[in-house]
Design an enzyme around this catalytic site. Structure first.
Site, mmCIF file in Angstrom:
data_model
loop_
_atom_site.group_PDB
_atom_site.id
_atom_site.type_symbol
_atom_site.label_atom_id
_atom_site.label_comp_id
_atom_site.label_asym_id
_atom_site.label_seq_id
_atom_site.Cartn_x
_atom_site.Cartn_y
_atom_site.Cartn_z
ATOM 1 N N LYS A 1 17.084 -0.175 63.974
ATOM 2 C CA LYS A 1 16.239 -0.767 62.948
ATOM 3 C C LYS A 1 17.370 0.209 62.165
ATOM 4 C CE LYS A 1 14.509 2.288 59.891
ATOM 5 N NZ LYS A 1 12.928 3.276 59.247
ATOM 6 N N SER A 2 18.334 1.031 62.841
ATOM 7 C CA SER A 2 19.141 1.474 61.594
ATOM 8 C C SER A 2 20.217 0.699 61.767
ATOM 9 C CB SER A 2 19.756 3.041 61.785
ATOM 10 O OG SER A 2 18.123 3.574 62.336
ATOM 11 N N ASP B 1 10.788 -4.064 57.770
ATOM 12 C CA ASP B 1 11.864 -2.958 57.571
ATOM 13 C C ASP B 1 13.402 -4.213 57.379
ATOM 14 O OD1 ASP B 1 10.688 -1.030 56.745
ATOM 15 O OD2 ASP B 1 12.214 0.474 57.649
ATOM 16 N N ASN C 1 7.850 -0.149 52.593
ATOM 17 C CA ASN C 1 8.734 1.092 52.144
ATOM 18 C C ASN C 1 9.995 1.668 53.202
ATOM 19 O OD1 ASN C 1 7.879 3.993 52.573
ATOM 20 N ND2 ASN C 1 6.370 3.620 54.435
ATOM 21 N N GLY D 1 13.274 2.391 53.616
ATOM 22 C CA GLY D 1 14.200 3.644 52.977
ATOM 23 C C GLY D 1 15.620 3.432 54.029
ATOM 24 N N SER E 1 20.008 11.868 55.049
ATOM 25 C CA SER E 1 21.154 11.382 55.512
ATOM 26 C C SER E 1 20.887 10.099 54.421
ATOM 27 C CB SER E 1 21.331 11.951 56.870
ATOM 28 O OG SER E 1 20.733 10.185 57.917
ATOM 29 N N GLN E 2 20.317 9.404 54.627
ATOM 30 C CA GLN E 2 20.051 8.019 53.731
ATOM 31 C C GLN E 2 21.124 7.899 52.723
ATOM 32 O OE1 GLN E 2 16.641 6.439 54.273
ATOM 33 N NE2 GLN E 2 16.352 6.325 55.990
ATOM 34 N N SER F 1 20.460 15.255 59.899
ATOM 35 C CA SER F 1 20.487 13.905 60.356
ATOM 36 C C SER F 1 21.271 13.774 60.101
ATOM 37 C CB SER F 1 19.341 12.976 60.339
ATOM 38 O OG SER F 1 18.624 13.302 59.802
ATOM 39 N N ASP G 1 13.766 11.309 64.173
ATOM 40 C CA ASP G 1 12.321 11.228 64.460
ATOM 41 C C ASP G 1 12.379 10.904 66.557
ATOM 42 O OD1 ASP G 1 13.086 9.704 62.034
ATOM 43 O OD2 ASP G 1 13.759 7.940 62.602
ATOM 44 N N GLU H 1 7.500 8.235 56.376
ATOM 45 C CA GLU H 1 6.626 7.053 55.789
ATOM 46 C C GLU H 1 5.424 8.095 55.384
ATOM 47 O OE1 GLU H 1 8.871 6.879 58.081
ATOM 48 O OE2 GLU H 1 9.448 5.128 58.383
ATOM 49 N N HIS I 1 4.522 3.732 61.537
ATOM 50 C CA HIS I 1 5.246 3.158 62.555
ATOM 51 C C HIS I 1 5.351 4.075 63.983
ATOM 52 C CE1 HIS I 1 9.425 3.093 62.692
ATOM 53 N NE2 HIS I 1 8.835 3.774 61.348
ATOM 54 N N ARG I 2 5.559 4.774 63.878
ATOM 55 C CA ARG I 2 6.635 6.395 64.551
ATOM 56 C C ARG I 2 5.052 6.709 64.887
ATOM 57 N NH1 ARG I 2 10.995 5.063 65.951
ATOM 58 N NH2 ARG I 2 12.323 4.574 63.782
ATOM 59 N N LYS J 1 7.301 -1.986 62.037
ATOM 60 C CA LYS J 1 8.167 -1.552 60.849
ATOM 61 C C LYS J 1 9.139 -1.400 61.642
ATOM 62 C CE LYS J 1 9.387 2.317 57.810
ATOM 63 N NZ LYS J 1 9.617 1.734 57.097
#
Ligand code: DC
Length: 654
Positions: free
Chosen positions: A24-25, A51, A94, A96, A172-173, A199, A320, A348, A395-396, A420
């Site tokens: 995803k990242s 996402d 949602n 991020g 960190s985003q 992170s 995560d 989330e 999701h996690r 997600k």
């Protein structure tokens, strides 16, 4: 099938190979960079999930050419730093990884934009990023609460100041978003990180992705990052997205707990994703981990048998994947403490609170604080409790709790949250895990199901479920509470709350022995009526599935093969002539000292067969994959031997 929940059987073991979905990242970073770049980019192995769908939608809205090709290939036509659409409204759910970098990019790109998400997105902070962007002259206002989305963005009045300070200790985003946006300015700009940067590995992914698109950030440790002048993005042509290392963690843990070997393909230990270091934590717990070119594999300690041990770990580098450790901890000796995880509270959902609440449902002790969680496995001789796990649109949580199925039958509510990052997670999970085996024996009333199923269970040393008893108990309890069969919700509430203990031949309801009381003809008739109520069947579904404990289960009823255990290894449909069944029931009742007439019993049986097979939900029927066994002329011994013979013919898997 309803997507409101998924029931996982208790698992005996896990092994096999899983091809991972794209990260995803990386996917969302690459999509945005490809959009900003000069030239076309072909993105391969892109993750297709909620996402990334949000990011793709946003880019289309901004006028970027986004075309799907064969086999997860996407062609992105870069806009060279200038979006064709200069005014629009974006909805980012949602996500991020879409919201934060797009905020930074749009704030510096010039244009009028509104950015919103789901309610939870509006509770996730963004103030630190906005503060940093304002230092550059960005014009951003909050449409709701100060410091949180939704946002309104207008063209910036760019200021000469070329050093920006940014807090690094919330997400960190923010740094990721800012760094990705700075090349739009065309002048050298430095970001100074205030406070401890959390992170960090995610920032590594950002820097590696930017480098792939031709922008090389100079850095001084984790404190100062400088984006050089004139560093516009250029398409590298083709970009491969690595498999998702966070998604890998569930399967690696599954292998470590469930024996393994379990291999994930699409990511190796040389990955740019920090979450591959989850493997170090797993190894510290005693798991065997190996890896090669683009794969990682995990097995239980000591040739697939030994037990994991609890650890205490600073998880700042794997925020995560650390969630996976919280459920892996259920299978270790000694407690596991995950430290430095304050960022969980702004994800989330508040993940520390959610994990603690849901883990406790399994009957274990959990200690939690502002920035840590400690999980204790069940004590000696204790087992995880069957439970319905809530997933908080996260999701996690859905994925990491699937691991608990190695210790108990489990219900996971709203499993579609996995969309997600891993839309077909549960299908992949089922492919590499082996559930406790079930023999489903369905059939008509008084066909001998109970006797035969009990003997088969004894012969194999397995558990036994008399599902009809649950309908009988519901009828008895509802009758005693004065609730009529026409009150479906009332009877279903009784079914959901049954306080029942099965112990050998004894059945107690709220502490009272009722094994004879539920066999009366009056209760037989009432049971058949309550069994026709869909809400009652729904209320009893998970209770039945919770009987599926190692080493195996023999279950008898009407819908064992069709509804409750459709994955049963052996399915048998029992029947006998009405005359023979009436005669057997007569004998049973007389032995118990109850009055009975064969003629009346035959009539009752016909009526019940009719109702059980004609009702709209889960009618009694022989499944296409069930063996038919007519016991009219068979002794119990012969019938039991026949069922065992069918069981032995099923190929053993795993
Ligand atoms: O198997 P039994 O006679 O104890 O079942 C009592 C009633 O419950 C019977 O009328 C059918 C119903 N039943 C059902 O609908 N589904 C089951 N799995 C088991 C029983």
């Amino acid at each position: 099938m309803s997507a409101d929940f998924i029931d996982l059987p208790q698992l005996l073991s896990a092994r096999g190979t899983v091809r991972l979905p794209g990260s995803k990242s990386i996917s969302n970073r690459v999509l945005l960079l490809a959009a900003l770049a000069a030239g076309e980019t072909e993105v391969r192995d892109l993750l297709l999930s909620d996402d990334t769908a949000r990011m793709l939608d946003a880019l289309r809205t901004l006028g970027v050419g986004v075309e799907p090709g064969a086999g997860n290939r996407w062609c992105i036509s870069g806009v060279a730093g200038r979006f064709p659409v200069r005014a629009s409204e974006l909805f980012l759910g949602n996500a991020g990884t879409a919201f934060r970098p797009l905020t930074a990019v749009l704030a510096l790109a010039g244009g009028h934009y509104r950015m919103a998400g789901v309610a939870r997105m509006h509770e996730r902070p963004i103030g630190d990023l906005v503060d940093a962007l304002r230092q550059l002259g960005a014009d951003i206002s909050y449409l709701g609460n100060e410091g949180f989305p939704p946002l309104a963005i207008r063209p910036p009045a760019l200021l000469p100041g070329r050093v920006v300070s940014l807090r690094g200790d919330v997400s960190s985003q923010f740094l990721t978003g800012l760094l990705m946006a700075l090349p739009l300015l065309g002048v050298e700009t430095t970001v100074e990180v205030i406070g401890e940067l959390i992170s960090k590995p995610y920032v590594e992914i950002t820097l590696a992705s930017m480098a792939r698109f031709g922008v090389h950030v100079r850095r001084d440790g984790w404190r100062r990052f400088t984006v050089p002048a004139d560093s516009g993005y250029r398409s590298p042509g083709v970009v491969h997205v690595e498999g998702d290392a966070s998604s890998a963690s569930y399967f690696l843990a599954l292998g470590a707990i469930g024996g393994g070997p379990l291999r994930v393909e699409g990511v190796g230990l040389d990955s740019i994703q920090g979450d591959v270091r989850f493997t170090e934590a797993l190894a510290a717990m005693g798991a065997q981990v190996s890896s090669g070119d683009n794969w990682i594999e995990a097995s239980a300690p000591v040739a697939g048998t030994g037990t994991l041990r609890g650890i205490s770990l600073d998880c700042n580098h794997i925020p995560d994947a650390a969630m996976t450790l919280a459920t892996t901890a259920l299978f270790a000796v000694g407690p596991t403490t995950l430290r430095n995880i304050a960022s969980w509270r702004v994800k989330e959902t508040d993940r520390i609170a959610a994990m603690a609440t849901e883990l406790r449902k399994l009957g274990v002790r959990v200690d939690a604080g502002d920035d840590f969680i400690r999980v204790y496995p069940p004590g000696a001789g204790q087992f995880l409790h069957p439970a319905a796990i809530d997933t908080y649109d996260d999701h996690r949580i859905a994925m990491c709790f699937s691991l608990a199925a190695l210790g108990t039958p489990l219900r996971i509510n709203d499993p579609q949250s996995v969309g997600k990052t891993f839309p077909d997670y549960f299908a992949r999970f089922a492919e590499v895990s082996r559930g406790v085996p079930v023999i489903a024996i369905d059939g008509t009333s008084a066909s001998g199901k109970g006797t035969i199923a009990t003997r088969v269970a004894q012969a194999l040393g397995w558990h036994y479920l008399d599902s009809g008893a649950l309908y009988r108990l519901t009828a008895l309890a509802a009758g005693r509470a004065g609730i009529g069969v026409d009150d479906e919700a009332g009877v279903a509430a009784v079914a959901a709350d049954l306080d029942v203990v099965f112990s050998g031949a004894s059945i107690t309801l709220s502490g009272e022995e009722v094994s004879d009381a539920i066999r009366s003809e009056e209760i037989s008739a009432a049971a058949s009526r309550v069994a026709a109520l869909p809400a009652v069947r729904a209320a009893l579904l998970f209770r039945q599935r919770a009987f599926r404990r190692p080493p195996g289960l023999v279950a008898d009823g009407r819908d064992m093969a069709s509804v409750v255990f459709p994955d049963a290894l052996t399915k048998v449909f029992l029947t006998a002539s009405v005359e023979m069944r009436a005669w057997r029931r007569h004998k049973q009742l007389i032995e118990k000292g109850m009055a009975a007439s064969i003629a009346a019993l035959s009539l009752d049986l016909r009526e019940r067969d009719e109702r059980d097979s004609q009702r709209s939900v889960a009618p009694m029927q022989q499944s296409a994959d069930a063996e038919l066994l007519d016991t009219t002329n068979l002794t119990i011994e012969t019938a039991v031997a026949q069922v065992l013979d069918w069981v032995n013919k099923v190929p053993k898997v795993g």
